[in-house]
Design a protein around this motif. Structure first.
Motif, short mmCIF file in Angstrom:
data_model
loop_
_atom_site.label_atom_id
_atom_site.label_comp_id
_atom_site.label_asym_id
_atom_site.label_seq_id
_atom_site.Cartn_x
_atom_site.Cartn_y
_atom_site.Cartn_z
N VAL A 143 3.28 0.90 10.68
CA VAL A 143 3.41 1.56 9.38
C VAL A 143 2.65 2.88 9.45
CG1 VAL A 143 2.95 1.43 6.90
CG2 VAL A 143 3.57 -0.64 8.15
N ALA A 144 3.30 3.95 9.03
CA ALA A 144 2.67 5.27 8.97
C ALA A 144 2.78 5.79 7.54
CB ALA A 144 3.33 6.24 9.96
N PHE A 196 10.75 -6.04 1.46
CA PHE A 196 9.50 -6.07 0.69
C PHE A 196 8.71 -4.79 0.87
CE2 PHE A 196 10.07 -10.80 0.92
CZ PHE A 196 10.15 -11.00 -0.45
N ALA A 197 8.79 -4.16 2.04
CA ALA A 197 8.10 -2.88 2.24
C ALA A 197 8.69 -1.81 1.33
CB ALA A 197 8.21 -2.45 3.70
N VAL A 198 10.01 -1.75 1.24
CA VAL A 198 10.66 -0.78 0.36
C VAL A 198 10.32 -1.09 -1.10
CG1 VAL A 198 12.89 0.05 -0.48
CG2 VAL A 198 12.53 -0.29 1.97
N ALA A 199 10.33 -2.38 -1.45
CA ALA A 199 10.01 -2.77 -2.83
C ALA A 199 8.60 -2.34 -3.21
CB ALA A 199 10.17 -4.28 -2.98
N GLU A 200 7.64 -2.58 -2.33
CA GLU A 200 6.25 -2.21 -2.63
C GLU A 200 6.10 -0.69 -2.69
OE1 GLU A 200 2.66 -2.64 -3.87
OE2 GLU A 200 3.82 -4.43 -3.33
N ALA A 201 6.74 0.03 -1.78
CA ALA A 201 6.63 1.49 -1.78
C ALA A 201 7.24 2.08 -3.05
CB ALA A 201 7.30 2.06 -0.54
N LEU A 202 8.38 1.55 -3.49
CA LEU A 202 8.99 2.05 -4.73
C LEU A 202 8.15 1.69 -5.95
CD1 LEU A 202 12.80 1.36 -4.14
CD2 LEU A 202 11.62 3.55 -4.08
N THR A 203 7.55 0.51 -5.93
CA THR A 203 6.66 0.13 -7.04
C THR A 203 5.47 1.07 -7.12
OG1 THR A 203 7.31 -2.20 -6.85
CG2 THR A 203 5.24 -1.73 -7.98
N ASN A 204 4.88 1.37 -5.97
CA ASN A 204 3.76 2.32 -5.96
C ASN A 204 4.18 3.70 -6.46
OD1 ASN A 204 2.07 0.36 -4.94
ND2 ASN A 204 2.22 1.05 -2.82
N ALA A 205 5.37 4.13 -6.04
CA ALA A 205 5.86 5.44 -6.47
C ALA A 205 6.07 5.48 -7.98
CB ALA A 205 7.16 5.78 -5.74
N ASP A 228 -4.17 6.28 -1.48
CA ASP A 228 -5.35 5.76 -0.78
C ASP A 228 -5.11 4.29 -0.47
OD1 ASP A 228 -7.80 5.20 0.27
OD2 ASP A 228 -8.90 5.36 -1.63
N GLU A 229 -5.07 3.96 0.82
CA GLU A 229 -4.83 2.58 1.21
C GLU A 229 -5.98 1.66 0.80
OE1 GLU A 229 -3.07 1.69 4.99
OE2 GLU A 229 -2.72 3.82 5.37
N ALA A 230 -7.17 2.22 0.67
CA ALA A 230 -8.31 1.40 0.27
C ALA A 230 -8.34 1.14 -1.23
CB ALA A 230 -9.62 2.07 0.69
N GLY A 231 -7.47 1.79 -1.98
CA GLY A 231 -7.50 1.66 -3.43
C GLY A 231 -6.70 0.51 -3.97
N GLY A 232 -6.01 -0.24 -3.14
CA GLY A 232 -5.22 -1.37 -3.61
C GLY A 232 -4.71 -2.20 -2.45
N THR A 233 -3.93 -3.21 -2.78
CA THR A 233 -3.45 -4.14 -1.74
C THR A 233 -2.01 -3.88 -1.35
OG1 THR A 233 -2.79 -5.74 -3.46
CG2 THR A 233 -5.03 -5.93 -2.55
N GLY A 234 -1.33 -2.95 -2.01
CA GLY A 234 0.09 -2.74 -1.75
C GLY A 234 0.37 -2.29 -0.33
N LEU A 235 -0.24 -1.17 0.07
CA LEU A 235 -0.02 -0.64 1.42
C LEU A 235 -0.59 -1.58 2.48
CD1 LEU A 235 -0.76 3.15 0.84
CD2 LEU A 235 1.46 2.06 1.17
N LEU A 236 -1.70 -2.25 2.16
CA LEU A 236 -2.26 -3.22 3.10
C LEU A 236 -1.28 -4.37 3.31
CD1 LEU A 236 -4.57 -4.26 4.83
CD2 LEU A 236 -5.56 -5.29 2.77
N GLY A 237 -0.63 -4.80 2.23
CA GLY A 237 0.36 -5.87 2.36
C GLY A 237 1.53 -5.45 3.23
N ALA A 261 -4.34 -10.31 18.98
CA ALA A 261 -5.29 -11.17 18.28
C ALA A 261 -5.59 -10.61 16.89
CB ALA A 261 -6.58 -11.28 19.10
N GLU A 262 -5.71 -9.28 16.81
CA GLU A 262 -5.97 -8.65 15.51
C GLU A 262 -4.78 -8.80 14.57
OE1 GLU A 262 -7.17 -4.25 13.68
OE2 GLU A 262 -7.13 -4.59 15.85
N THR A 263 -3.57 -8.54 15.08
CA THR A 263 -2.40 -8.67 14.22
C THR A 263 -2.16 -10.13 13.84
OG1 THR A 263 -0.98 -8.79 16.20
CG2 THR A 263 -1.30 -6.63 15.19
N ARG A 264 -2.51 -11.06 14.74
CA ARG A 264 -2.38 -12.48 14.39
C ARG A 264 -3.31 -12.84 13.24
NH1 ARG A 264 -5.06 -17.19 15.81
NH2 ARG A 264 -3.78 -19.09 15.77
N ALA A 265 -4.55 -12.29 13.29
CA ALA A 265 -5.48 -12.55 12.19
C ALA A 265 -4.95 -11.96 10.89
CB ALA A 265 -6.85 -11.95 12.53
N ASP A 266 -4.37 -10.76 10.96
CA ASP A 266 -3.78 -10.16 9.76
C ASP A 266 -2.61 -10.98 9.26
OD1 ASP A 266 -5.58 -8.11 9.74
OD2 ASP A 266 -4.28 -6.68 10.77
N ALA A 267 -1.79 -11.49 10.19
CA ALA A 267 -0.64 -12.29 9.79
C ALA A 267 -1.08 -13.59 9.12
CB ALA A 267 0.24 -12.60 11.01
#
Length: 385
Positions: free
Chosen positions: A365-366, A302-311, A344-353, A178-184
């Motif tokens: 995701v770890a 998209f996960a790799v793209a976001e992680a490389l963008t953050n890096a 910091d995951e709370a500092g932006g939307t990239g890792l949350l996405g 239910a939680e992951t469905r809400a996130d999705a």
């Protein structure tokens, strides 16, 4: 003999830690009794739920210790703890997980201590007997391995007592879904708003401008033929820009390069344009090995793209590594940079996405990013190959 002594030492350490947990559980048992008796007078009502939560922590420590010994994780299944004293009492005391922890704590106080007491005299006996046995008869040790058997018994009994019931696991799974469905749903809504914004601000604006230029061409065709060429050139430029914007929107939905080159080729192209010196490694993802479902490949991409963008933006590093691994039960993508860390995951939307995309596919995701680096993002997505 050396290997036998090493395993016996590890087993003894396990049983010694068990005794430490027994002492902690016995202390909490005394506090719990005081809280129960004090609840009749009123002063123990606030202490009772807090003590039960401490018992959960001790049981959690035992789960971690047992998993470290056996290599098999013991899942937890507790109901959420509500706010308010009365609701807190009902929620904590009515949870089947509480009764399971208390039952384990009572039994563990007996067998945990007993197993450690049995293990201690086995050391001098084992060193004496096994040394002679292996030296004269050239046989394997027979006494010291018993210490490992005692640790196995502790782990087996703890697993049986701490393992949640199938009903509790099912309830926890339903809550997780239910939680992951809400996130999705939230991620889907955010993605639709992004696409709408890109279409409105980009493609639509270009097409409106193109329509105006075509209208000017139609008017100038009869009255000012010399201006037609200039208007056509402008219209051509706007048409090219509109196509570029449309390709950008399409890439945001599902990159065509994934279809053309597959995940490994798409990630290599992504790494080449990231602005970093990126090493891409692929394990078990050759073209002949089959491909993951399109949704899984897109989420990994998209996960790799976001992680490389953050890096590139925040790490201060010039190098990164991407590992794509085919697992028996899914796909793993690992992105590691050599930067300053402290993500910091709370500092932006990239890792949350990234988390939301993975959660929509029941993935995990770890993120590990200690101060000073490195930052490692591990995405695991289940799929059938």
């Amino acid at each position: 003999m050396r290997e036998t002594i090493g395993r016996a030492a590890s087993a003894t350490g396990h049983l010694a830690a068990t005794v430490t947990l027994v002492l902690g559980a016995q202390f909490l048992g005394g506090v719990l009794l005081i809280a129960v008796l004090g609840s009749f007078a009123g002063f123990g009502l606030w202490l009772l739920p807090e003590t039960v939560l401490l018992v959960r922590r001790v049981a959690g420590a035992k789960r971690i210790q047992t998993a470290a010994w056996t290599g098999r994780r013991i899942p937890e299944a507790y109901r959420p703890v509500p706010a308010g004293l009365r609701e807190r009492l009902r929620g904590v005391l009515g949870d089947p997980g509480t009764r399971r922890d208390l039952r384990w704590m009572a039994a563990h106080s007996g067998y945990g201590t007993l197993l450690f007491v049995l293990a201690v005299p086995l050391w001098p006996l084992g060193l004496a007997v096994d040394g002679v046995w292996s030296g004269l008869l050239r046989r394997r040790a027979v006494v010291l391995p018993l210490i490992g058997r005692l640790a196995d018994l502790d782990a087996r009994w703890s697993q049986a007592l701490l393992r949640p019931s199938p009903e509790a696991l099912l309830t926890a799974r339903v809550e997780e879904l239910a939680e992951t469905r809400a996130d999705a749903i939230a991620a889907h809504g955010a993605e639709l708003r992004r696409i709408e914004r890109d279409l409105h601000d980009g493609v639509q604006a270009r097409l409106v401008s193109l329509s105006l230029r075509i209208g000017l061409v139609k008017r100038a065709y009869e009255h000012d033929p010399t201006a037609v060429r200039a208007f056509l050139d402008e219209a051509h430029v706007h048409a090219e820009e509109a196509l570029a914007e449309l390709r950008h929107v399409v890439r945001g939905i599902h990159p065509p390069i994934l279809t053309d080159r597959g995940l490994v080729g798409a990630v290599r192209a992504l790494a080449a344009s990231s602005g970093l010196d990126v090493t891409v490694r692929a394990d078990g993802l050759a073209e002949t090995d089959g491909r993951a479902p399109a949704a899984v490949e897109a989420a990994a991409y998209f996960a790799v793209a976001e992680a490389l963008t953050n890096a590139a933006r925040h790490s201060g590093s010039e190098r990164a590594t991407v590992r794509l691994e085919r697992l028996r039960t899914g796909l793993r993508a690992v992105v590691e940079d050599e930067g300053r860390g402290g993500a910091d995951e709370a500092g932006g939307t990239g890792l949350l996405g990234i988390r939301r995309r993975a959660a929509a596919l029941d993935g995990t995701v770890a993120v590990t990013s200690p101060p000073g680096g490195p930052t490692t993002v591990v995405v695991e997505l289940p799929c059938v190959w």
